[in-house]
Design a protein around this motif. Structure first.
Motif, PDB file in Angstrom:
ATOM      1  N   PRO A 177     -22.379  -2.718   3.756  1.00 33.19           N
ATOM      2  CA  PRO A 177     -21.933  -2.493   2.282  1.00 33.19           C
ATOM      3  C   PRO A 177     -23.232  -1.655   1.748  1.00 33.19           C
ATOM      4  O   PRO A 177     -24.365  -1.985   1.923  1.00 33.19           O
ATOM      5  CB  PRO A 177     -21.770  -3.640   1.872  1.00 33.19           C
ATOM      6  N   VAL A 178     -22.563  -0.729   0.770  1.00 32.83           N
ATOM      7  CA  VAL A 178     -23.700   0.132   0.062  1.00 32.83           C
ATOM      8  C   VAL A 178     -23.987  -0.579  -1.248  1.00 32.83           C
ATOM      9  O   VAL A 178     -25.301  -0.380  -1.819  1.00 32.83           O
ATOM     10  CB  VAL A 178     -23.085   1.504  -0.158  1.00 32.83           C
ATOM     11  N   PHE A 179     -23.293  -1.212  -1.818  1.00 31.76           N
ATOM     12  CA  PHE A 179     -23.231  -1.719  -3.347  1.00 31.76           C
ATOM     13  C   PHE A 179     -22.301  -3.042  -3.361  1.00 31.76           C
ATOM     14  O   PHE A 179     -21.203  -3.230  -3.047  1.00 31.76           O
ATOM     15  CB  PHE A 179     -22.580  -0.721  -4.225  1.00 31.76           C
ATOM     16  N   ILE A 180     -22.950  -4.129  -3.834  1.00 37.16           N
ATOM     17  CA  ILE A 180     -22.311  -5.269  -4.128  1.00 37.16           C
ATOM     18  C   ILE A 180     -22.903  -5.887  -5.441  1.00 37.16           C
ATOM     19  O   ILE A 180     -24.015  -6.169  -5.760  1.00 37.16           O
ATOM     20  CB  ILE A 180     -22.814  -6.434  -2.944  1.00 37.16           C
ATOM     21  N   GLU A 181     -21.997  -6.128  -6.244  1.00 35.06           N
ATOM     22  CA  GLU A 181     -22.246  -6.750  -7.583  1.00 35.06           C
ATOM     23  C   GLU A 181     -21.137  -7.683  -8.216  1.00 35.06           C
ATOM     24  O   GLU A 181     -19.935  -7.462  -7.773  1.00 35.06           O
ATOM     25  CB  GLU A 181     -22.659  -5.728  -8.716  1.00 35.06           C
ATOM     26  N   ARG A 182     -21.664  -8.922  -8.831  1.00 30.15           N
ATOM     27  CA  ARG A 182     -20.700  -9.614  -9.401  1.00 30.15           C
ATOM     28  C   ARG A 182     -20.734  -9.496 -11.021  1.00 30.15           C
ATOM     29  O   ARG A 182     -21.976  -9.540 -11.503  1.00 30.15           O
ATOM     30  CB  ARG A 182     -20.727 -10.947  -9.011  1.00 30.15           C
ATOM     31  N   VAL A 183     -19.797  -9.446 -11.758  1.00 23.25           N
ATOM     32  CA  VAL A 183     -19.779  -9.194 -13.039  1.00 23.25           C
ATOM     33  C   VAL A 183     -18.531  -9.937 -13.655  1.00 23.25           C
ATOM     34  O   VAL A 183     -17.890 -10.513 -12.986  1.00 23.25           O
ATOM     35  CB  VAL A 183     -19.619  -7.750 -13.349  1.00 23.25           C
ATOM     36  N   SER A 184     -18.288 -10.024 -15.062  1.00 24.18           N
ATOM     37  CA  SER A 184     -17.500 -10.599 -15.879  1.00 24.18           C
ATOM     38  C   SER A 184     -16.898  -9.847 -16.854  1.00 24.18           C
ATOM     39  O   SER A 184     -17.717  -8.986 -17.361  1.00 24.18           O
ATOM     40  CB  SER A 184     -18.056 -11.950 -16.045  1.00 24.18           C
ATOM     41  N   VAL A 185     -15.631 -10.215 -17.274  1.00 20.76           N
ATOM     42  CA  VAL A 185     -15.206  -9.477 -18.424  1.00 20.76           C
ATOM     43  C   VAL A 185     -14.882 -10.395 -19.450  1.00 20.76           C
ATOM     44  O   VAL A 185     -13.688 -10.266 -20.361  1.00 20.76           O
ATOM     45  CB  VAL A 185     -14.044  -8.603 -17.947  1.00 20.76           C
ATOM     46  N   ALA A 186     -15.526 -11.634 -19.624  1.00 19.62           N
ATOM     47  CA  ALA A 186     -15.080 -12.749 -20.437  1.00 19.62           C
ATOM     48  C   ALA A 186     -15.498 -12.509 -21.666  1.00 19.62           C
ATOM     49  O   ALA A 186     -14.899 -12.971 -22.858  1.00 19.62           O
ATOM     50  CB  ALA A 186     -15.686 -14.109 -19.890  1.00 19.62           C
ATOM     51  N   ASP A 187     -16.758 -11.849 -22.241  1.00 23.49           N
ATOM     52  CA  ASP A 187     -16.892 -11.335 -23.433  1.00 23.49           C
ATOM     53  C   ASP A 187     -17.410  -9.742 -23.451  1.00 23.49           C
ATOM     54  O   ASP A 187     -17.740  -9.355 -22.330  1.00 23.49           O
ATOM     55  CB  ASP A 187     -17.827 -12.354 -24.073  1.00 23.49           C
ATOM     56  N   GLY A 210     -19.861   5.409   0.696  1.00 24.89           N
ATOM     57  CA  GLY A 210     -19.617   4.111   1.786  1.00 24.89           C
ATOM     58  C   GLY A 210     -18.977   2.811   0.954  1.00 24.89           C
ATOM     59  O   GLY A 210     -18.383   3.274  -0.159  1.00 24.89           O
ATOM     60  N   PHE A 211     -18.972   1.777   1.310  1.00 27.04           N
ATOM     61  CA  PHE A 211     -18.226   0.391   0.870  1.00 27.04           C
ATOM     62  C   PHE A 211     -19.032   0.100  -0.265  1.00 27.04           C
ATOM     63  O   PHE A 211     -20.182  -0.314  -0.266  1.00 27.04           O
ATOM     64  CB  PHE A 211     -18.377  -0.443   2.093  1.00 27.04           C
ATOM     65  N   ALA A 212     -18.505   0.042  -1.436  1.00 30.53           N
ATOM     66  CA  ALA A 212     -18.646  -0.371  -2.716  1.00 30.53           C
ATOM     67  C   ALA A 212     -17.954  -1.821  -3.110  1.00 30.53           C
ATOM     68  O   ALA A 212     -16.691  -1.315  -3.179  1.00 30.53           O
ATOM     69  CB  ALA A 212     -19.200   0.598  -3.835  1.00 30.53           C
ATOM     70  N   PHE A 213     -18.495  -2.667  -3.522  1.00 28.96           N
ATOM     71  CA  PHE A 213     -17.749  -3.760  -3.782  1.00 28.96           C
ATOM     72  C   PHE A 213     -18.436  -4.643  -5.294  1.00 28.96           C
ATOM     73  O   PHE A 213     -19.253  -4.898  -5.333  1.00 28.96           O
ATOM     74  CB  PHE A 213     -17.957  -5.178  -2.761  1.00 28.96           C
ATOM     75  N   VAL A 214     -17.312  -4.745  -5.867  1.00 24.12           N
ATOM     76  CA  VAL A 214     -17.690  -5.154  -7.276  1.00 24.12           C
ATOM     77  C   VAL A 214     -16.693  -6.547  -7.525  1.00 24.12           C
ATOM     78  O   VAL A 214     -15.550  -6.419  -7.551  1.00 24.12           O
ATOM     79  CB  VAL A 214     -17.430  -4.354  -8.338  1.00 24.12           C
TER      80      VAL A 214
END
Ligand code: SF4
Lengths: 469, 349
Positions: A177-187, A210-214
């Motif tokens: 994987p090229v990109f991995i991030e965890r985010v939120s849309v709660a506020d 390449g493979f990008a994962f959020v």
């Protein structure tokens, strides 16, 4: 005034019904926000026309109501596999997949995991609301410890139901994987960070890096049975303890690895290298001949059959070759059946051969009794056996292995048998064809041709000297 | 040009000449040589080969690539075919063309790797969930392994429906002469429905969900109409049936064994003939009745009467059928079959 593109349709006509500007999501649902963020990013990057969006099964099945780009609706859990297929045949297009936590985390985990491990070239948005939202609030792999759902009415017991699945952390163990991030849309604050990550993943896809994962934490007020604002607060409080936000990896600045090249060819160069077509000749007067070649694996049984088959085919005969199959193939033994006929061959298998070549004792003892009346058994004279041969069958002990050794190619017993069969007139399709087929069978090792020809000639001579009056 | 090749390799030669774009598959005996050939050929042609993580994966990768209007193929056997059924149902529901080759082995369960024809119902009757049918072609020679793979692509694109080439371990493993196809098939026009990542195809949508009952019903009627239309593409071959008193029928390897039996029976003075379906779905019912009416019928198969049931279903006179079958990887023996036919011809069966 030119209206700024949102990446979404102006009217959601695929949705049907009256409210063509409203989404089908519940009030306060994170999906609605994610939808806007992805749409905007697609529009800003100018990739709408080129992108193919792969939708999941779950609350987001109907995201094709909204995105103004090409859309493929995938089976439950399979968006990653579908995106893999698409990315392989549309290597220059941005491919975007969207999956929920039941879809990706449970039923489709292996497909997503393997795609991540291969570094398949698509952006994958993983929406984590810790529940199966659409089917009635059942436990998902991401459900929190102690969380009450319709299938964990007493709260998720990690002893029986396992632990919340941390997909970012799992994918972080992979190379590709090229990109991995965890985010939120709660506020709002979190939405701004989510917007950046989503845009980054799509930028990577635009450049086909390449493979990008959020992973996007996304509240489901409906299943939380809370009004939206309260739901979001509660959601952040509980979820982020288990699923901390942040970037796990960004290798987008590194050069994109290129696969090893292979020699490019056209169809003709690749498989066209056959022989001049010899038309098969219908000749009802030619009586079909059935050959069985048998011995140990490694004695050249299969290739002996192939040489006979090829010689017959280049003489315009109908031919089939069938390797030992089924219960016959036991204990390291090998055999093959060759039928040569003057008309279309029926069954390619042989129950009662006209000619049996046996290169070892078990083969001789197994097949000798099946040879039909008037048939011939050729077996290596080194085989010691006291079995009786069927009446009306000519059994010939033949010194194939000694002839091979004499000529310095101990492995050429099969060629000696070929010479013997030719000498006995058992192969009625031209000595030239037989020799040509023999030479061709050794095209990968040309140095073997000459000694094998010597073996062939010696065997023929042995037949003349010993068996002809 | 002639080549002496294995049936499994002939499949991939056919696929190449059909203009295949991608192979997605998981290895399984006795189908693996198809994957080997694909892995060798396709990258050299600038096409795609991918070894998938499982057959569920390969079927869905096909679904993705087929969505873009590409020619996709996979091959498998028994257990792998079971895993592909989800994908086949979705392919049929979303009206996508794809070709799957089943080199049948013995089952159920793990079974063994020897030839059988026990996947007949799975291939012909649907196999996956919902109201759909695959196009099913039954090769009986190495030449047909190639030619029917090409036909499978033609029909799959003509009807926008998945097609199964239903062969068995004998056909996959045996070698015969193959006359190579003359040219590579044309690229079909798929702009009307495929999603290709271009402005012109942006409004195309690949899906199989209809929340509204009436729309789902209409979709099912539409699919059914398509299956009716396919009937005109039914194919069969007859051998010495015109003056026959008894008709042997089977497909694939069973048909070849039956053909040998017909020759033996004719030598014995019994007027036997062979009816061999080339398409199993659509089933050549008209052709069967045309040659079988009023005659004894002996069905030969390597399964538990699955093909016999279809023969009975399509026959106008259902009384005339005798079954002769072997299973588990055992092949029917010509001599045994001859005995059964002799009895049937005398009216004793
Ligand atoms: S059920 Fe939950 S996830 Fe589904 S649309 Fe409603 S709020 Fe969103």
């Amino acid at each position: 005034m030119i209206k700024r593109s949102t990446g979404l349709y102006e009217q959601f006509s695929r949705k049907g019904g009256d409210a063509l500007r409203a989404t089908h999501y519940c009030a306060g649902c994170g999906h609605g926000i994610i939808l806007k963020l992805i749409g905007e990013a697609m529009a800003d990057l100018g990739i709408q026309d080129d992108s193919v969006f792969v939708g999941p099964v779950g609350c987001a099945t109907f995201c094709y109501y909204y995105f103004d780009c090409g859309h493929v609706s995938a089976p439950h859990g399979r968006a990653s596999a579908v995106a893999t297929g698409l990315s392989r045949v549309l290597p220059d297009n941005p491919i975007i997949a969207y999956q929920g936590d039941g879809d990706l985390g449970a039923i489709g985990f292996n497909n997503a995991f393997q795609a991540a491990n291969r570094g398949d070239n698509f952006a994958l948005f993983f929406v984590n609301n810790s529940i199966f939202a659409m089917t009635g609030g059942q436990m998902a792999p991401t459900t929190l410890e102690g969380q009450v759902t319709t299938t964990t009415p007493f709260g998720r017991d990690t002893v029986k139901a396992g632990y919340p699945l941390k997909v970012c952390e799992v994918f972080e163990t992979l190379e590709a994987p090229v990109f991995i991030e965890r985010v939120s849309v709660a506020d709002t604050k979190r939405i701004m960070l989510a917007k950046k990550a989503i845009r980054k993943a799509l930028q990577i896809q635009k450049e086909k890096k390449g493979f990008a994962f959020v992973e996007i934490l996304s509240p489901c007020p409906n299943n939380m049975r809370e009004e939206p604002v309260k739901a979001a607060e509660l959601f952040t409080e509980t979820m982020e303890k288990t699923y901390p936000l942040g970037n796990f990896r960004d290798r987008s600045e590194k050069p994109v690895p290129t696969p090893k090249g292979v020699p490019l060819k056209n169809e003709k160069e690749l498989i066209g290298g056959g022989k001049e077509t010899v038309a098969t000749k219908n000749d009802p007067s030619f009586k079909e001949r059935r050959f069985k070649f048998s011995g140990f694996g490694g004695q050249g049984i299969l290739s002996l059959g192939l040489v006979v088959a090829e010689a017959a085919a280049s003489d315009g005969k109908f031919v089939s070759w069938m390797p030992s199959y089924g219960p016959e193939q036991r204990g390291g033994s090998a055999s093959c059946s060759v039928r040569v006929g003057g008309k279309e061959i029926g069954s390619p298998t042989i129950d009662d051969p006209d000619v049996l070549v046996a290169m070892n004792q078990p083969a001789l003892e197994r097949f000798a009794s099946s040879v039909r009346e008037g048939g011939t058994i050729l077996y290596d004279s080194s085989i010691k056996t006291n079995i009786g041969f069927p009446a009306g069958v000519r059994a010939i002990p033949f010194p194939a292995s000694s002839i091979a050794i004499e000529n310095g190619v101990s492995k050429a017993s099969n060629t000696a048998f070929l010479g013997a069969m030719t000498g006995l007139g058992l192969l009625p399709f031209g000595e030239t064809n037989i020799k040509a087929a023999l030479a061709e069978s050794m095209s990968a090792r040309p140095s073997l041709v000459e000694p094998n020809m010597r073996v062939f000639e010696t065997a023929m001579k042995w037949i003349t000297d010993n068996l002809r009056p | 040009m002639r080549k002496f090749v294995r049936g499994n390799e002939a499949v991939m030669i056919g696929a190449v000449y059909a203009g295949v774009d991608a192979y997605f598959g998981y290895p399984i005996t006795p189908a693996s040589e198809i994957a080997h050939a694909a892995a060798e050929y396709l990258p050299c042609l600038g096409k795609e080969f991918l070894q998938a993580e499982c057959e569920t994966g390969s079927a869905n990768m096909m679904y993705g690539a087929a969505s873009a209007g590409k020619k996709v193929i996979s091959a498998s056997a028994g257990p792998g075919m079971s895993l592909m059924q989800e994908g086949l149902s979705y392919l049929a529901g979303a009206q996508l063309p794809a070709v799957v080759v089943d080199i049948m082995r013995a089952g159920p369960g793990l079974g063994n790797i020897y030839p059988e024809q026990g996947d007949y119902d799975q291939a012909v009757k649907g196999g996956g969930h919902g109201n759909y049918k695959c196009i099913v072609l039954a090769p009986a020679s190495v030449q047909e392994m190639c030619d029917l793979t090409i036909l499978a692509f033609d029909l799959a694109f003509k009807y926008r429906n998945p097609a199964v080439v239903l062969a068995d371990a004998v056909l996959g493993q045996m070698m015969e002469s193959l006359i190579l196809p003359e040219k590579v098939s044309d690229v079909p026009d798929t702009d009307g429905w495929a999603v290709k990542g271009r402005k012109e195809t942006k409004d195309n949508l690949i899906f199989s969900i209809y929340l509204d009952a009436d729309r789902q019903e209409a979709h099912n009627f539409l699919l059914n109409k398509k299956y009716e239309e396919m009937k005109k593409d039914a194919r069969a071959e007859s051998y010495l049936t015109e003056d026959a008193d008894v008709i042997l029928t089977g497909y694939g390897t069973s048909a070849r064994i039956a053909r040998s039996a017909v020759d033996v029976l004719r030598e014995k003075g019994i007027k036997a003939g062979l009816f061999r379906p080339i398409t199993l779905s659509p089933f050549p019912a008209k052709e069967l009745n045309a040659c079988a009416t009023g005659k004894k019928i002996v069905v030969v198969e390597m399964s538990n009467g699955q093909y016999r049931d279809d023969v009975v279903l399509h026959l106008e006179n259902k009384e005339q059928v005798t079954l002769f079958n072997r299973m588990g990887g055992n092949l029917p023996k010509v001599a045994d079959l001859v005995g059964v036919v002799e009895k049937a011809a005398e009216g004793k069966a």
